[in-house]
Design a protein around this motif. Structure first.
Motif, PDB file in Angstrom:
ATOM      1  N   SER A 243     -52.729 -51.628  54.657  1.00 47.56           N
ATOM      2  CA  SER A 243     -53.717 -50.690  54.121  1.00 47.56           C
ATOM      3  C   SER A 243     -53.102 -49.872  52.997  1.00 47.56           C
ATOM      4  CB  SER A 243     -54.219 -49.758  55.216  1.00 47.56           C
ATOM      5  OG  SER A 243     -53.204 -48.829  55.562  1.00 47.56           O
ATOM      6  N   ILE A 244     -53.953 -49.292  52.171  1.00 45.52           N
ATOM      7  CA  ILE A 244     -53.474 -48.417  51.094  1.00 45.52           C
ATOM      8  C   ILE A 244     -52.699 -47.233  51.667  1.00 45.52           C
ATOM      9  CG2 ILE A 244     -55.664 -47.155  51.009  1.00 45.52           C
ATOM     10  CD1 ILE A 244     -55.181 -46.740  48.023  1.00 45.52           C
ATOM     11  N   PHE A 245     -53.095 -46.780  52.849  1.00 48.88           N
ATOM     12  CA  PHE A 245     -52.403 -45.648  53.456  1.00 48.88           C
ATOM     13  C   PHE A 245     -50.994 -46.043  53.889  1.00 48.88           C
ATOM     14  CE2 PHE A 245     -56.948 -45.023  54.184  1.00 48.88           C
ATOM     15  CZ  PHE A 245     -57.116 -43.805  53.542  1.00 48.88           C
ATOM     16  N   PHE A 246     -50.816 -47.303  54.339  1.00 51.70           N
ATOM     17  CA  PHE A 246     -49.505 -47.764  54.775  1.00 51.70           C
ATOM     18  C   PHE A 246     -48.521 -47.810  53.616  1.00 51.70           C
ATOM     19  CE2 PHE A 246     -46.528 -51.358  55.389  1.00 51.70           C
ATOM     20  CZ  PHE A 246     -45.823 -50.872  56.482  1.00 51.70           C
ATOM     21  N   HIS A 247     -48.931 -48.469  52.501  1.00 46.52           N
ATOM     22  CA  HIS A 247     -47.941 -48.650  51.432  1.00 46.52           C
ATOM     23  C   HIS A 247     -47.956 -47.553  50.369  1.00 46.52           C
ATOM     24  CE1 HIS A 247     -51.409 -51.008  49.784  1.00 46.52           C
ATOM     25  NE2 HIS A 247     -51.034 -50.428  48.656  1.00 46.52           N
ATOM     26  N   LYS A 248     -49.009 -46.734  50.337  1.00 45.86           N
ATOM     27  CA  LYS A 248     -49.026 -45.629  49.370  1.00 45.86           C
ATOM     28  C   LYS A 248     -48.627 -44.284  49.979  1.00 45.86           C
ATOM     29  CE  LYS A 248     -50.537 -47.585  45.511  1.00 45.86           C
ATOM     30  NZ  LYS A 248     -49.733 -47.588  44.259  1.00 45.86           N
ATOM     31  N   MET A 249     -48.702 -44.173  51.298  1.00 42.13           N
ATOM     32  CA  MET A 249     -48.376 -42.898  51.933  1.00 42.13           C
ATOM     33  C   MET A 249     -47.231 -43.044  52.943  1.00 42.13           C
ATOM     34  SD  MET A 249     -52.205 -41.273  52.389  1.00 42.13           S
ATOM     35  CE  MET A 249     -51.570 -39.715  52.976  1.00 42.13           C
ATOM     36  N   TYR A 250     -47.421 -43.921  53.943  1.00 48.77           N
ATOM     37  CA  TYR A 250     -46.415 -44.036  54.993  1.00 48.77           C
ATOM     38  C   TYR A 250     -45.069 -44.521  54.452  1.00 48.77           C
ATOM     39  CZ  TYR A 250     -43.894 -45.701  59.081  1.00 48.77           C
ATOM     40  OH  TYR A 250     -42.923 -45.921  60.013  1.00 48.77           O
ATOM     41  N   LEU A 251     -45.081 -45.637  53.708  1.00 50.01           N
ATOM     42  CA  LEU A 251     -43.815 -46.185  53.221  1.00 50.01           C
ATOM     43  C   LEU A 251     -43.056 -45.216  52.309  1.00 50.01           C
ATOM     44  CD1 LEU A 251     -44.292 -50.011  52.531  1.00 50.01           C
ATOM     45  CD2 LEU A 251     -43.164 -48.881  54.435  1.00 50.01           C
ATOM     46  N   PRO A 252     -43.697 -44.677  51.256  1.00 49.87           N
ATOM     47  CA  PRO A 252     -42.914 -43.814  50.363  1.00 49.87           C
ATOM     48  C   PRO A 252     -42.589 -42.434  50.937  1.00 49.87           C
ATOM     49  CG  PRO A 252     -45.179 -43.986  49.589  1.00 49.87           C
ATOM     50  CD  PRO A 252     -45.044 -44.946  50.720  1.00 49.87           C
ATOM     51  N   TYR A 253     -43.519 -41.844  51.708  1.00 51.56           N
ATOM     52  CA  TYR A 253     -43.337 -40.449  52.093  1.00 51.56           C
ATOM     53  C   TYR A 253     -42.813 -40.259  53.516  1.00 51.56           C
ATOM     54  CZ  TYR A 253     -45.911 -39.791  47.802  1.00 51.56           C
ATOM     55  OH  TYR A 253     -46.292 -39.822  46.485  1.00 51.56           O
ATOM     56  N   VAL A 254     -42.955 -41.280  54.366  1.00 51.14           N
ATOM     57  CA  VAL A 254     -42.410 -41.202  55.722  1.00 51.14           C
ATOM     58  C   VAL A 254     -41.130 -42.028  55.829  1.00 51.14           C
ATOM     59  CG1 VAL A 254     -42.836 -41.643  58.172  1.00 51.14           C
ATOM     60  CG2 VAL A 254     -44.687 -40.784  56.722  1.00 51.14           C
ATOM     61  N   LYS A 255     -41.195 -43.264  55.346  1.00 46.68           N
ATOM     62  CA  LYS A 255     -40.031 -44.149  55.430  1.00 46.68           C
ATOM     63  C   LYS A 255     -39.102 -44.018  54.219  1.00 46.68           C
ATOM     64  CE  LYS A 255     -39.356 -47.343  57.843  1.00 46.68           C
ATOM     65  NZ  LYS A 255     -38.525 -47.651  59.009  1.00 46.68           N
ATOM     66  N   GLY A 256     -39.573 -43.417  53.149  1.00 41.88           N
ATOM     67  CA  GLY A 256     -38.738 -43.259  51.965  1.00 41.88           C
ATOM     68  C   GLY A 256     -38.536 -44.520  51.162  1.00 41.88           C
ATOM     69  N   VAL A 257     -39.460 -45.481  51.280  1.00 42.50           N
ATOM     70  CA  VAL A 257     -39.368 -46.729  50.519  1.00 42.50           C
ATOM     71  C   VAL A 257     -39.910 -46.494  49.113  1.00 42.50           C
ATOM     72  CG1 VAL A 257     -40.148 -49.122  50.348  1.00 42.50           C
ATOM     73  CG2 VAL A 257     -39.563 -48.149  52.583  1.00 42.50           C
ATOM     74  N   LYS A 258     -39.116 -46.812  48.114  1.00 40.22           N
ATOM     75  CA  LYS A 258     -39.502 -46.566  46.723  1.00 40.22           C
ATOM     76  C   LYS A 258     -39.841 -47.885  46.023  1.00 40.22           C
ATOM     77  CE  LYS A 258     -36.718 -42.368  46.120  1.00 40.22           C
ATOM     78  NZ  LYS A 258     -36.475 -42.206  47.565  1.00 40.22           N
ATOM     79  N   MET A 259     -40.938 -47.852  45.268  1.00 42.76           N
ATOM     80  CA  MET A 259     -41.323 -48.984  44.420  1.00 42.76           C
ATOM     81  C   MET A 259     -40.879 -48.673  42.996  1.00 42.76           C
ATOM     82  SD  MET A 259     -43.107 -51.914  44.038  1.00 42.76           S
ATOM     83  CE  MET A 259     -44.375 -52.022  45.326  1.00 42.76           C
ATOM     84  N   LEU A 260     -40.029 -49.513  42.416  1.00 44.97           N
ATOM     85  CA  LEU A 260     -39.502 -49.285  41.080  1.00 44.97           C
ATOM     86  C   LEU A 260     -39.944 -50.398  40.133  1.00 44.97           C
ATOM     87  CD1 LEU A 260     -35.851 -48.280  42.058  1.00 44.97           C
ATOM     88  CD2 LEU A 260     -37.808 -46.774  41.667  1.00 44.97           C
ATOM     89  N   ARG A 261     -40.234 -50.008  38.873  1.00 45.70           N
ATOM     90  CA  ARG A 261     -40.630 -50.970  37.842  1.00 45.70           C
ATOM     91  C   ARG A 261     -39.658 -50.866  36.658  1.00 45.70           C
ATOM     92  NH1 ARG A 261     -45.481 -49.233  40.107  1.00 45.70           N
ATOM     93  NH2 ARG A 261     -46.900 -50.938  40.723  1.00 45.70           N
ATOM     94  N   PRO A 262     -38.482 -51.455  36.790  1.00 45.98           N
ATOM     95  CA  PRO A 262     -37.452 -51.295  35.751  1.00 45.98           C
ATOM     96  C   PRO A 262     -37.851 -51.833  34.378  1.00 45.98           C
ATOM     97  CG  PRO A 262     -36.479 -52.078  37.804  1.00 45.98           C
ATOM     98  CD  PRO A 262     -37.962 -52.165  37.968  1.00 45.98           C
ATOM     99  N   LEU A 263     -38.748 -52.817  34.323  1.00 44.71           N
ATOM    100  CA  LEU A 263     -39.114 -53.371  33.016  1.00 44.71           C
ATOM    101  C   LEU A 263     -39.773 -52.341  32.116  1.00 44.71           C
ATOM    102  CD1 LEU A 263     -40.478 -56.944  33.906  1.00 44.71           C
ATOM    103  CD2 LEU A 263     -38.197 -56.299  33.112  1.00 44.71           C
ATOM    104  N   ASN A 264     -40.304 -51.283  32.698  1.00 49.39           N
ATOM    105  CA  ASN A 264     -40.927 -50.235  31.894  1.00 49.39           C
ATOM    106  C   ASN A 264     -39.907 -49.322  31.231  1.00 49.39           C
ATOM    107  OD1 ASN A 264     -43.615 -50.915  32.155  1.00 49.39           O
ATOM    108  ND2 ASN A 264     -43.927 -49.670  33.988  1.00 49.39           N
ATOM    109  N   SER A 265     -38.640 -49.468  31.588  1.00 45.84           N
ATOM    110  CA  SER A 265     -37.604 -48.590  31.029  1.00 45.84           C
ATOM    111  C   SER A 265     -36.624 -49.343  30.140  1.00 45.84           C
ATOM    112  CB  SER A 265     -36.828 -47.912  32.169  1.00 45.84           C
ATOM    113  OG  SER A 265     -37.681 -47.127  32.961  1.00 45.84           O
ATOM    114  N   MET A 266     -37.006 -50.543  29.723  1.00 43.93           N
ATOM    115  CA  MET A 266     -36.139 -51.334  28.860  1.00 43.93           C
ATOM    116  C   MET A 266     -36.987 -52.135  27.880  1.00 43.93           C
ATOM    117  SD  MET A 266     -35.092 -54.498  31.411  1.00 43.93           S
ATOM    118  CE  MET A 266     -34.736 -53.451  32.806  1.00 43.93           C
TER     119      MET A 266
END
Length: 402
Positions: A243-266
């Motif tokens: 669900s959107i709540f699992f990967h947009k709220m639980y993962l980043p804010y409870v589990k501390g899982v970060k989604m990174l997009r390095p191609l946007n910085s190079m």
């Protein structure tokens, strides 16, 4: 199963010219004077100069905040160094979902060769890989000396969900495949406590987004379950859900899982990526973005344009135009041609019907069903809309035009 009837060239070519939605039909045809988005996007708006809101959104929201110079690269390197320190002594630094497509393949190359990271290379097999995608994936992981972890989706359940989406009449038929990929990746990262997910998404080739009417949100569980509840034939016991709540709220804010997009910085361009992967690994390019999946090739190359009038090449080419990688005239010339060869389309119609275990006659009946949209089924659109506005307000997301 019945013998498959032949779908004629005339039928295919006629349907590429015919369809537009009722909403688009009610408006005079217009095409943007800067990119190639047109009124097949039912919500598109033009200014007095004929420039569309996709272009204006890029200039207003993306371009001023998209930095790939030395400062951005130094900031990215700081993040990479932090990941290495945090993951010292662990088996992997991060996880990357590899489809075999250009963006994820180049991302993997950069993670290992440029940054010296140890990614867990994760592939989700939804049953539709092309031989070329399989070859490209293996070529890349072998060339980098990596192991490949593959999760295979229960095909009986995938087939049932995909048939349910066909029967529903909606355009977003790729959701069963896309959702399975995303959900499996998120759940694996959660289960094995891998706190960094690397994503090949980028502004360089994806700054224009598919309109919501074309391709709806892939993690709207209310929609997925409603469509399957109405048109499916078996329970989905093994199919992965997120669900959107699992990967947009639980993962980043409870589990501390970060989604990174390095191609946007190079600095990143389609040509540089293709040239690099081809010369370094023997990786071979696809005729079109997303064609690493045989289903997506069929869906975006034939089904969407011939049934709904939605040609995703407009989005892809417009992104390249806005980022200086393609001339508008070249895009117009390419759009005048079919997305891929008629003989290949005929083969794919037969192949997809056979894999879904129905006759081509029954399969092509789906092509004539009444057209429906995400609005005709339960949905959580308001949640996604609110979330996008919040992410834009705090600077996490830039372009929200859909």
């Amino acid at each position: 199963m019945n013998q498959v009837p032949f779908v004629s060239r005339e039928y295919i070519e006629e349907h590429y010219q015919r369809p537009v939605s009722d909403k688009a039909r009610a408006r005079p045809y217009r095409i943007c004077t800067r990119c190639v988005m047109d009124t097949s996007d039912e919500q598109i708006q033009f200014d007095d100069a004929g420039v569309c809101d996709h272009c204006r959104s890029f200039e207003r929201d993306v371009k001023p905040n998209w930095h790939v110079g030395p400062e951005a690269q130094a900031e990215l390197q700081t993040t990479i160094d932090k990941i290495k320190e945090n993951r010292r002594g662990k088996d992997f630094d991060c996880i990357l979902g590899l489809s075999g497509g250009l963006d994820s393949s180049y991302m993997l190359h950069m993670l290992v060769e440029q940054f010296g990271l140890r990614p867990l290379v994760f592939h989700v097999d939804g049953g539709w890989n092309t031989d070329l995608a399989t070859s490209n994936i293996q070529t890349l992981v072998d060339g980098l000396g990596l192991d490949l972890y593959t999760e295979v989706i229960n095909w009986r359940e995938m087939r049932d969900l995909q048939l349910a989406f066909f029967r529903s009449g909606v355009p977003h038929l790729d959701i069963p495949q896309d959702h399975a990929f995303v959900a499996t990746l998120y759940h694996y990262a959660n289960k094995h406590d891998v706190p960094y997910i690397m994503n090949g998404g980028n502004y360089s080739t994806e700054c224009v987004r598919n309109p919501l009417e074309w391709l709806y949100y892939g993690t709207d569980l209310a929609q997925i379950k409603d469509i399957h509840g109405q048109f499916g034939t078996m329970p989905l016991k093994d199919y992965p859900f997120s669900s959107i709540f699992f990967h947009k709220m639980y993962l980043p804010y409870v589990k501390g899982v970060k989604m990174l997009r390095p191609l946007n910085s190079m600095p990143y361009s389609k040509k540089i990526a293709i040239d690099t992967l081809s010369s370094r690994y023997g990786w071979r390019s696809y005729p079109q973005k997303h064609f690493e999946s045989r289903f997506t090739r069929f869906f975006e190359g034939f089904w969407l344009p011939t049934r709904f009038g939605y040609d995703t090449r407009r989005v892809q080419y417009s992104s390249l135009i806005l980022t200086g990688q393609m001339e508008r005239e070249e895009a117009l010339q390419l759009l005048a041609r079919l997305p891929y060869d008629v003989d290949a389309i005929q083969d794919d119609i037969v192949y997809v019907a056979k894999k879904l275990q129905i006759s081509t006659a029954e399969f092509m009946e789906f092509h004539t069903l009444p057209i429906r949209s995400y609005r005709d089924y339960r949905n959580q659109h308001w949640v996604f809309d609110l979330g996008a506005k919040v992410l834009k307000a705090i600077g996490v997301e830039r372009a929200i035009k859909r």
